[in-house]
Write a protein that holds these residues in place. Sequence first.
Motif, mmCIF file in Angstrom:
data_model
loop_
_atom_site.group_PDB
_atom_site.id
_atom_site.type_symbol
_atom_site.label_atom_id
_atom_site.label_comp_id
_atom_site.label_asym_id
_atom_site.label_seq_id
_atom_site.Cartn_x
_atom_site.Cartn_y
_atom_site.Cartn_z
ATOM 1 N N THR A 35 164.129 14.662 42.726
ATOM 2 C CA THR A 35 162.742 15.046 42.452
ATOM 3 C C THR A 35 162.215 16.075 43.451
ATOM 4 O O THR A 35 161.198 16.711 43.196
ATOM 5 N N ALA A 36 162.926 16.269 44.558
ATOM 6 C CA ALA A 36 162.530 17.312 45.505
ATOM 7 C C ALA A 36 162.762 18.702 44.914
ATOM 8 O O ALA A 36 162.156 19.675 45.362
ATOM 9 N N SER A 37 163.618 18.794 43.899
ATOM 10 C CA SER A 37 163.914 20.095 43.289
ATOM 11 C C SER A 37 162.983 20.429 42.122
ATOM 12 O O SER A 37 163.149 21.463 41.481
ATOM 13 N N LEU A 38 162.000 19.577 41.839
ATOM 14 C CA LEU A 38 161.094 19.831 40.719
ATOM 15 C C LEU A 38 160.113 20.945 41.072
ATOM 16 O O LEU A 38 159.594 21.002 42.181
ATOM 17 N N PHE A 70 155.617 12.459 40.100
ATOM 18 C CA PHE A 70 157.084 12.383 40.111
ATOM 19 C C PHE A 70 157.654 12.352 41.526
ATOM 20 O O PHE A 70 158.715 11.764 41.748
ATOM 21 N N GLU A 71 156.952 12.921 42.498
ATOM 22 C CA GLU A 71 157.402 12.830 43.893
ATOM 23 C C GLU A 71 157.258 11.411 44.425
ATOM 24 O O GLU A 71 158.113 10.922 45.152
ATOM 25 N N ARG A 72 156.168 10.730 44.077
ATOM 26 C CA ARG A 72 155.902 9.374 44.588
ATOM 27 C C ARG A 72 156.640 8.289 43.805
ATOM 28 O O ARG A 72 156.961 7.235 44.362
ATOM 29 N N ALA A 73 156.824 8.500 42.529
ATOM 30 C CA ALA A 73 157.392 7.457 41.662
ATOM 31 C C ALA A 73 158.846 7.180 42.022
ATOM 32 O O ALA A 73 159.556 8.049 42.534
ATOM 33 N N HIS A 74 159.263 5.960 41.748
ATOM 34 C CA HIS A 74 160.667 5.633 41.948
ATOM 35 C C HIS A 74 161.377 5.638 40.585
ATOM 36 O O HIS A 74 160.783 5.320 39.561
ATOM 37 N N ILE A 115 161.437 11.980 32.380
ATOM 38 C CA ILE A 115 161.823 13.394 32.379
ATOM 39 C C ILE A 115 163.077 13.501 31.531
ATOM 40 O O ILE A 115 164.010 12.696 31.690
ATOM 41 N N ARG A 116 163.100 14.494 30.633
ATOM 42 C CA ARG A 116 164.254 14.723 29.755
ATOM 43 C C ARG A 116 164.769 16.144 29.941
ATOM 44 O O ARG A 116 164.008 17.096 29.775
#
Length: 144
Positions: A35-38, A70-74, A115-116
């Motif tokens: 998710t760091a690459s989003l 999306f950064e915080r979610a697991h 995310i798809r």
Amino acid sequence: MLSDGIHTMAIDIASALFVALLSAACASTSAPLDTASLSAVFVKDFTSSEPTACTTADVDLTHSEAHVFFERAHQLDARTLSDNYPVAPCQIEGTLKAGKRLCDWQINAAATGVIRCDGAEWFFACDDCDDLFVPAASAPARKP
């Protein structure tokens, strides 16, 4: 008894079928998404199956707030999500980039999302996102 040619062909077909089934099984289990690459998270639409009960105010996230979600979610698997988290009847959806891939995403009012990308799916739940889902009446007006 099979002739050598037919026997060899049967083994080749069985091997090809095994590889195809194994590939399908691997494809349905996505490796964790970085998710760091989003980037380029864009809110495009809102949908609700119960428009009087679940409105845009219930999931009124800006582009940057969707990115923060999306950064915080697991990440978790689909079964864990469906067994342990509620489903809200409304959601926002949009697009984002994961590395170089263009992906679709959804976040629902129950603070879960997906995310798809290219046939793969990643499921998310955010237990630390209450501040993102503040009803519009109690929060100052926000812009994307």
